[in-house]
Design an enzyme around this catalytic site. Structure first.
Site, mmCIF file in Angstrom:
data_model
loop_
_atom_site.group_PDB
_atom_site.id
_atom_site.type_symbol
_atom_site.label_atom_id
_atom_site.label_comp_id
_atom_site.label_asym_id
_atom_site.label_seq_id
_atom_site.Cartn_x
_atom_site.Cartn_y
_atom_site.Cartn_z
ATOM 1 N N ARG A 19 -3.259 6.839 1.181
ATOM 2 C CA ARG A 19 -4.013 7.448 1.400
ATOM 3 C C ARG A 19 -3.525 8.226 2.302
ATOM 4 O O ARG A 19 -3.607 9.617 3.032
ATOM 5 C CB ARG A 19 -5.507 7.523 1.784
ATOM 6 C CG ARG A 19 -6.737 7.078 0.953
ATOM 7 C CD ARG A 19 -7.806 6.497 2.047
ATOM 8 N NE ARG A 19 -7.495 5.501 2.322
ATOM 9 C CZ ARG A 19 -8.184 4.269 3.245
ATOM 10 N NH1 ARG A 19 -9.253 5.100 3.605
ATOM 11 N NH2 ARG A 19 -8.147 3.425 3.730
ATOM 12 N N TYR A 39 -14.523 -13.050 0.391
ATOM 13 C CA TYR A 39 -15.403 -11.303 -0.603
ATOM 14 C C TYR A 39 -16.682 -11.801 -1.057
ATOM 15 O O TYR A 39 -17.519 -11.290 -0.713
ATOM 16 C CB TYR A 39 -14.508 -10.521 -1.115
ATOM 17 C CG TYR A 39 -13.149 -9.437 -0.409
ATOM 18 C CD1 TYR A 39 -13.693 -8.706 0.171
ATOM 19 C CD2 TYR A 39 -12.188 -10.086 0.032
ATOM 20 C CE1 TYR A 39 -13.035 -7.618 1.299
ATOM 21 C CE2 TYR A 39 -11.429 -9.510 0.030
ATOM 22 C CZ TYR A 39 -11.820 -8.081 0.798
ATOM 23 O OH TYR A 39 -10.710 -7.149 1.556
ATOM 24 N N ARG A 76 0.961 -1.581 0.100
ATOM 25 C CA ARG A 76 0.244 0.199 0.247
ATOM 26 C C ARG A 76 1.249 1.680 -0.290
ATOM 27 O O ARG A 76 0.445 2.261 0.621
ATOM 28 C CB ARG A 76 -0.421 -0.217 0.990
ATOM 29 C CG ARG A 76 -1.788 -0.556 1.029
ATOM 30 C CD ARG A 76 -2.782 -1.054 2.206
ATOM 31 N NE ARG A 76 -4.280 -1.962 1.923
ATOM 32 C CZ ARG A 76 -4.543 -2.337 3.748
ATOM 33 N NH1 ARG A 76 -4.666 -1.687 4.460
ATOM 34 N NH2 ARG A 76 -5.665 -3.392 3.159
ATOM 35 N N ARG A 109 -7.167 10.791 -6.011
ATOM 36 C CA ARG A 109 -8.885 10.317 -6.062
ATOM 37 C C ARG A 109 -10.009 11.458 -5.449
ATOM 38 O O ARG A 109 -10.683 10.243 -5.397
ATOM 39 C CB ARG A 109 -8.431 9.235 -4.757
ATOM 40 C CG ARG A 109 -7.331 8.194 -5.011
ATOM 41 C CD ARG A 109 -8.261 6.720 -5.623
ATOM 42 N NE ARG A 109 -9.319 6.421 -5.169
ATOM 43 C CZ ARG A 109 -10.402 6.585 -5.414
ATOM 44 N NH1 ARG A 109 -11.464 7.512 -6.261
ATOM 45 N NH2 ARG A 109 -11.455 6.509 -4.675
ATOM 46 N N ASP A 149 -6.452 -2.856 -8.022
ATOM 47 C CA ASP A 149 -7.281 -4.211 -6.361
ATOM 48 C C ASP A 149 -7.738 -5.314 -6.872
ATOM 49 O O ASP A 149 -7.233 -5.790 -7.887
ATOM 50 C CB ASP A 149 -8.691 -3.038 -6.089
ATOM 51 C CG ASP A 149 -9.426 -3.850 -4.468
ATOM 52 O OD1 ASP A 149 -10.569 -4.557 -4.912
ATOM 53 O OD2 ASP A 149 -8.685 -3.040 -3.862
#
Length: 368
Positions: free
Chosen positions: A42, A165, A38, A51, A87
């Site tokens: 962010r 998921y 990552r 974004r 992703d």
């Protein structure tokens, strides 16, 4: 190079820093290479700016945006590798499922799988070159734009993690809906896991064709399984993916190192070291010296600093890095975190982590 040729997977710039690839193959470069899961994220204000106001998966489908987000951390920090911004849930999307990224909730499936008959809703045959073409274009564009500075890593989620998921419909603390399938519908579970593995193999081979120089398989939900269930529903598919990808690449005269990251599967280190991957990535719950002993030098290791250690003062970060390097040694080792970077982390502390890896590892190598 014309604009048309620029996006073709050929004539890539010469690689200038191969420390990551050498370490992945068991060598000892002039310093221990370092990158962060990552690392495009962010915690960077420039990431948040790009974004802002955009749908997450629309961003994933834009090769230009993925390229820019991948390159951002390289402009700030001397990382030794980069990983394409994407992703893991693009695979369920390619199989016909709808996934949204909701603010404050995370990934959400609008119609998750509930019973085995729901498998009929999935595409029986996925045209990976068509459905995931945007990822391949992002890899090719980034490989050119990175200008050989560091290698580019491609990645995928592993079958069990994706299955979880797809059944849970999003994140979960217990994964009880997905595990219910394992106990009540084992045959259907294996059917879904095989479907996923088949798509993943094509996806990873396509990423290398597009320009990826290494591949990482994320079994992020490994730790929710016990040893028996892991060895039935996860490990065979991890092995199968690595073996088939390598066979396919060998046919094309290609060879890239593969990394497996089975988070919290500390009970399976021995098996993971014999699962056809060059590198086993470790979370922070594993002692470095124990990991070396248990893997017996069969693989290179990656990891495993607790991400939360980056909240500490810079001097303490440096000390933590030194101890980690002393534990793993400097040969066949790639420094990383035991999981991804968190959004509230201070970029300066991440820079301190990277610098500490380079400085301490050079000193340790010199002292040999």
């Amino acid at each position: 190079m014309s604009d048309n040729n620029f996006i073709l997977p050929k004539d890539f710039p010469e690689l200038k820093n191969d420390t990551f690839l050498r370490a992945a193959r068991g060598e000892e470069p002039e310093h221990v290479p370092v990158w962060c899961m990552r690392q495009a994220g962010r915690y960077l204000p420039e990431f948040r700016e790009i974004r802002a106001g955009k749908d997450f998966f629309d961003t994933c489908r834009s090769p230009e945006n993925c390229c820019e987000l991948t390159l951002q951390p390289l402009r700030r920090f001397p990382f030794d590798a980069s990983i394409i911004f994407s992703d893991i849930l693009v695979i369920p999307q390619a199989m016909g499922m709808e996934v949204q990224m909701l603010t404050g909730k995370g990934p959400t499936f609008t119609d998750p799988l509930k019973e085995p008959e729901d498998l009929q809703r999935l595409r029986a045959k996925v045209d990976v070159s068509k459905e995931l073409d945007y990822v391949f274009k992002a890899i090719t564009l980034t490989r050119h734009k990175i200008e050989g500075k560091v290698p580019l890593i491609g990645f995928t989620g592993a079958p069990w993690t994706l299955m979880s998921y797809m059944i849970e419909g999003g994140g979960s603390t217990t994964h009880s809906k997905a595990k219910r399938w394992l106990y009540r519908h084992p045959d259907s579970s294996h059917m879904l896991l095989k479907m996923l593995a088949d798509v993943i193999v094509e996806y990873l081979v396509g990423q290398v064709a597009a320009g990826a120089q290494a591949l990482q398989v994320f079994e992020s939900h490994a730790g929710i399984l016990g040893p028996v269930e892991f060895r039935e529903f996860s490990l065979p598919y991890l092995r199968d993916i690595a073996r088939r990808v390598k066979d396919r690449l060998k046919e094309k005269g290609q060879d890239v190192p593969m990394i497996v990251f089975a988070k919290d599967a500390h009970y399976a280190l021995e098996e993971l070291s014999e699962s056809h991957y060059e590198v086993v990535s470790l979370d922070w719950t594993i002692d470095p010296r124990s990991a070396r002993d248990r893997t017996g030098g069969k693989v290179s290791l990656q990891g495993n600093m607790d991400p939360c250690a980056l909240y500490a003062p810079k001097e303490q970060i440096s000390d933590t890095v030194r101890k980690m390097l002393e534990g793993f040694g400097t040969r066949g080792y790639i420094a990383n975190l035991g999981h991804g970077l968190y959004p509230d982390m201070d970029p300066e502390n991440i820079g301190a982590f990277v610098d500490a890896v380079h400085q301490h590892s050079k000193l340790l190598i010199k002292q040999k």
